[in-house]
Enzyme design. Structure first.
Site, short mmCIF file in Angstrom:
data_model
loop_
_atom_site.label_atom_id
_atom_site.label_comp_id
_atom_site.label_asym_id
_atom_site.label_seq_id
_atom_site.Cartn_x
_atom_site.Cartn_y
_atom_site.Cartn_z
N ASP A 1 0.77 -1.20 -0.17
CA ASP A 1 -0.05 -0.02 -0.05
C ASP A 1 1.06 1.37 0.04
O ASP A 1 1.95 1.17 -0.73
CB ASP A 1 -0.93 -0.07 1.19
CG ASP A 1 -2.33 0.59 1.03
OD1 ASP A 1 -2.27 1.79 0.75
OD2 ASP A 1 -3.23 -0.07 0.93
N HIS B 1 -3.94 5.97 3.49
CA HIS B 1 -4.61 4.86 3.07
C HIS B 1 -4.06 3.38 3.48
O HIS B 1 -4.39 2.57 4.06
CB HIS B 1 -4.60 4.83 1.43
CG HIS B 1 -5.15 3.92 0.74
ND1 HIS B 1 -4.97 2.49 0.58
CD2 HIS B 1 -6.52 3.82 -0.05
CE1 HIS B 1 -5.88 1.80 -0.21
NE2 HIS B 1 -6.82 2.54 -0.41
N SER C 1 -11.11 -0.94 -1.14
CA SER C 1 -9.75 -0.90 -0.31
C SER C 1 -10.02 -1.12 1.24
O SER C 1 -9.04 -1.83 1.83
CB SER C 1 -9.27 0.52 -0.32
OG SER C 1 -8.43 0.59 -1.49
#
Length: 762
Positions: A138, A211, A541
């Site tokens: 990520d 994220h 996600s």
């Protein structure tokens, strides 16, 4: 292929680009990934890396190797001109020369919603659970997040071979017994876009985006009491596998995630000895032997690593899935039973419900002037509240109504605020329907669905002096129905292999609370100076790491299970109805969702712990799958890194591939002359006590299909015993693009082993 609707802003939507298209100039260099047939290395070379270097030097004096690969592929990545790449492809021992591809990200109440709080005693708590390592590819990790507190964890597992790399704002001491590894991969990114600007992003594992911290803490974050975003969703935050260890692999940067870096990270994660790989990113619709995520995942699967990927945020369009290889667990998104209501209260006395995570100075306790953005702009798309499109004189001191689409939802609020607006009502258009995603807006704002948006607009048009205010109600739980399939969640059918039903399952992916980076505000906007320990965001996600963490729990409980067995347990125990017996809903249609939307259903981890029976798959089964696709020897070699020739005397068929679901495809030309009969064989392995299982089929199919199963009873007397059965579909002619669905279940009275069935006429 159907045209996809415009993708949803700020849901961290997947894009998939061939980076080499920039190299229109024949002398311009682009990155290529070179797959070599290692078995064909000439005896004159002592080591395969020497052979790679020699092959490269034969076409270019100046090109240098970016990465060499040995686990995920045999080969290397480098920068070449188009002519050099074409020349290299002709050299002996070269299987393929693939251009670099750019991927982008598919951007808490979930433990309680999944039943993990009440059933914690069923799952391993000490030894085995803390031996499992979840690798997350990520944007890196914010190690100071409370979600990575290692209190109560024992020594780092002896199986761990990884490291904590140093770089900008990051050193080895940032890792601990929870965050046991952190690495970064940027050579491919820098080769294409130039050196990383370290004033804008850290050239290290540090997460400047948020994220990666969010996904890692969702999968395996520690228990953090008193977590919330500005008081919203207050409670205890915990990952799915709170005792598992985390290893972060930073592959995504401001300019995207590059396939050479992704492959290098998977290569390293295999060497580091992770047990689960979580990737909330993915490729578009590319054949498996060309897709770096699929290629890397195949190698991971061979080493016993379960790979969980997001399905994509391109829903509700059909054929919009990413990551559809059968050795990848493909996860769509559903909602939780939690909401953040914020009401639009109009001057005519009408109230309309919306959602918001705004926290700050409230609006004056009175009705305020109300204006539609399309009437306060000279731009043709003024209704969208794009940058610099609003006329301050028409907006100042008012609440502005903006339409959703094109730019980020939170950015629209920033545009209204910059023009002097006091607040915003954000209305869904047809593309988003009634789906509501909450945001931590920079000004008082709420988001409403299309129906309420239309009603509010009609008031704005008809009243000469429209007024409005927004009432914020905090957090509400127990929302029904829940879960519902998120509109943004990508849908089947599978455009690469229609005979394989995808997605595999759905998990929570809407308004998920998890850890966040301290380098960026909750909206991600440069103008957002707020800093938070936890943030609430949405996307597949978010659903992907839920399944990654649940897979880690199952791996701890059943260390001998293969990745296919773990996925089977999650799929066959997933639910497709609510407690009241009604079918799961799709928010995009307001009707029952189908296996093309939810796969096998919504995950149910407590049942998955003891599924009774599993559908297992070996590496040989996957090679047979590739043979059934009529892959050439070199295409199979690109994926499997070995010389493998399909047996000419054997009939390979996708109908017998031992997947826990069924996708039956009917050629309307074949069925037009009468009914046709198709047979599908599956094998079940007993992982529970002895038992006799009986089959049942519930069908929503019309008169076009008759389904029978032989034998109708399977008796298992010992553990790991295998029994096969055959499903016969007798199918009559139906119009093209007709779909029918059914559900097959084996049950011994205690365990229920379910499989979705999708039948399509094309």
């Amino acid at each position: 292929m159907k045209t996809f609707k415009s993708l949803i802003s700020l849901l961290l939507v997947l894009a998939f680009f061939d980076v080499s298209v920039a190299a229109q100039n024949p002398d311009q260099r682009a990155t290529y990934i070179i797959h070599m047939a290692k078995s064909e290395m000439p005896a004159s070379f002592e080591h395969h890396t020497h052979w790679y270097e020699s092959s490269l030097k034969s076409v270019s004096d100046s090109a240098e190797i970016l990465y060499t690969y040995d686990n995920v592929i045999h080969g290397f990545s480098t920068q070449l001109t188009r002519e050099e790449a074409e020349s290299l492809e002709q050299r002996p021992g070269i299987l393929s020369v693939l251009p670099e591809l750019k991927y982008e990200l598919h951007t808490t109440r979930s433990p309680e919603f999944l039943g993990l709080d009440k059933s914690a005693n069923l799952f391993p708590t000490s030894g085995s659970a803390s031996e499992v390592i979840v690798g997350v590819l990520d944007t890196g990790v914010w190690p100071e997040s409370k979600s990575f507190d290692d209190t109560g964890l024992g020594p780092v597992p002896s199986s761990w071979k990884g490291a904590c790399e140093t770089g900008t704002n990051f050193n080895a001491s940032n890792c601990n017994r929870k965050l046991i590894g952190a690495r970064y991969f940027a050579r491919g990114y820098e080769a294409t876009l130039g050196p990383i600007d370290e004033s804008k992003e850290s050239k290290s594992p540090r997460d400047d985006d948020g994220h990666g911290t969010h996904t890692a803490s969702t999968a395996a974050g520690s228990v953090v009491e008193g977590a919330s975003l500005f008081g919203y969703a207050a409670g205890t935050a915990r990952g799915m596998a709170t005792r598992a260890r985390v290893a972060a692999y930073k592959v995504c940067w401001v300019g995207g995630c590059f396939s050479s870096d992704i492959l290098a990270a998977i290569e390293q994660a295999i060497d580091d000895n992770v047990n689960v790989l979580s990737m909330s990113l993915g490729g578009g619709t590319s054949d498996y032997y060309k897709d770096s995520v699929a290629i890397g995942a195949f190698a991971a699967m061979e080493k016993g690593i379960l790979v969980s990927c997001s399905a994509g945020n391109a829903g509700p369009s059909s054929y919009s899935l990413s990551n559809v290889a059968p050795w990848i667990t493909t996860v769509g998104a559903g909602t939780l039973d939690r909401d953040f209501p914020a009401f639009v209260s109009l001057g005519n006395g009408q109230n309309y419900s919306g959602v918001s995570l705004y926290k700050g100075d409230g609006l004056p306790g009175k009705l305020l002037p109300f204006v539609y953005a399309g009437n306060a702009s000279n731009a043709t798309n003024g209704n969208l509240c794009m940058m610099d499109t609003l006329i301050p004189e028409k907006v100042a001191g008012k609440i502005v109504m903006c339409d959703r689409g094109v730019n980020a939802r939170v950015q629209k609020g920033a545009v209204v605020k910059a023009a002097g607006g006091l607040g915003m009502v954000l209305a869904n258009t047809e593309g988003n329907g009634e789906e509501l995603v909450a945001d931590a807006h920079l000004l008082p704002a709420t988001a409403v669905g299309q129906k309420f948006g239309d009603a509010i607009k009609s008031y704005l048009v008809s009243d000469p002096k429209p007024t409005v205010t927004i009432l914020f109600e905090g957090t509400k739980v127990g929302v029904e129905p829940s879960p519902v399939v998120a509109a943004f969640s990508s849908r089947g059918p599978n455009s690469i292999t229609p005979e394989l039903l995808k997605p595999d399952m759905i998990a929570p992916g809407v308004n998920i609370l998890a850890g966040w980076s301290g380098a960026v505000g909750p909206t991600g906007l440069a103008t957002d100076s707020r800093r938070v320990g936890f943030n609430i965001i949405s996307g597949t996600s978010m659903s992907c790491p839920h399944v990654s963490g649940l897979a880690a729990l199952l791996k701890a409980a059943h260390p001998e299970w293969s990745p296919a067995a773990i996925r089977s347990a999650l799929m066959t125990t997933a639910y497709v109805t609510y407690k009241n017996g009604q079918k799961l809903q799709d928010i995009a249609t307001g009707k029952a969702s189908t296996p093309f939307d939810h796969g096998a259903g919504h995950v149910n981890p407590v049942s998955a712990l003891n599924p009774g029976l599993v559908y297992d798959l070996t590496v040989d089964d996957y090679l047979g799958f590739l043979c059934a696709l009529n892959y050439t020897a070199s295409q199979i070699n690109s994926l499997a890194r070995r010389k493998f020739t399909c047996d000419a005397s054997k009939r390979y068929g996708l109908a017998d591939f031992n997947y826990p679901s069924f996708a039956v495809n009917i050629d309307t030309a074949q069925s037009s002359s009468g009914s046709i009969v198709l047979k599908y064989t599956r094998t079940l392995t007993n992982v529970g006590p002895p038992g006799t299982y009986k089959v049942s089929i519930t069908s929503s199919t019309g008169p076009g299909v008759k389904i029978s199963v032989e034998p109708a009873t399977l008796s298992f007397t010992q553990a790991n015993e295998k029994k096969s059965y055959t499903v016969t579909f007798t199918v009559s002619s139906m119009p093209s693009n007709t779909n029918s669905f059914a559900h097959l279940e084996w049950s011994d009275g205690k365990y229920i082993v379910g499989s979705p069935i999708a039948i399509s006429w094309n």
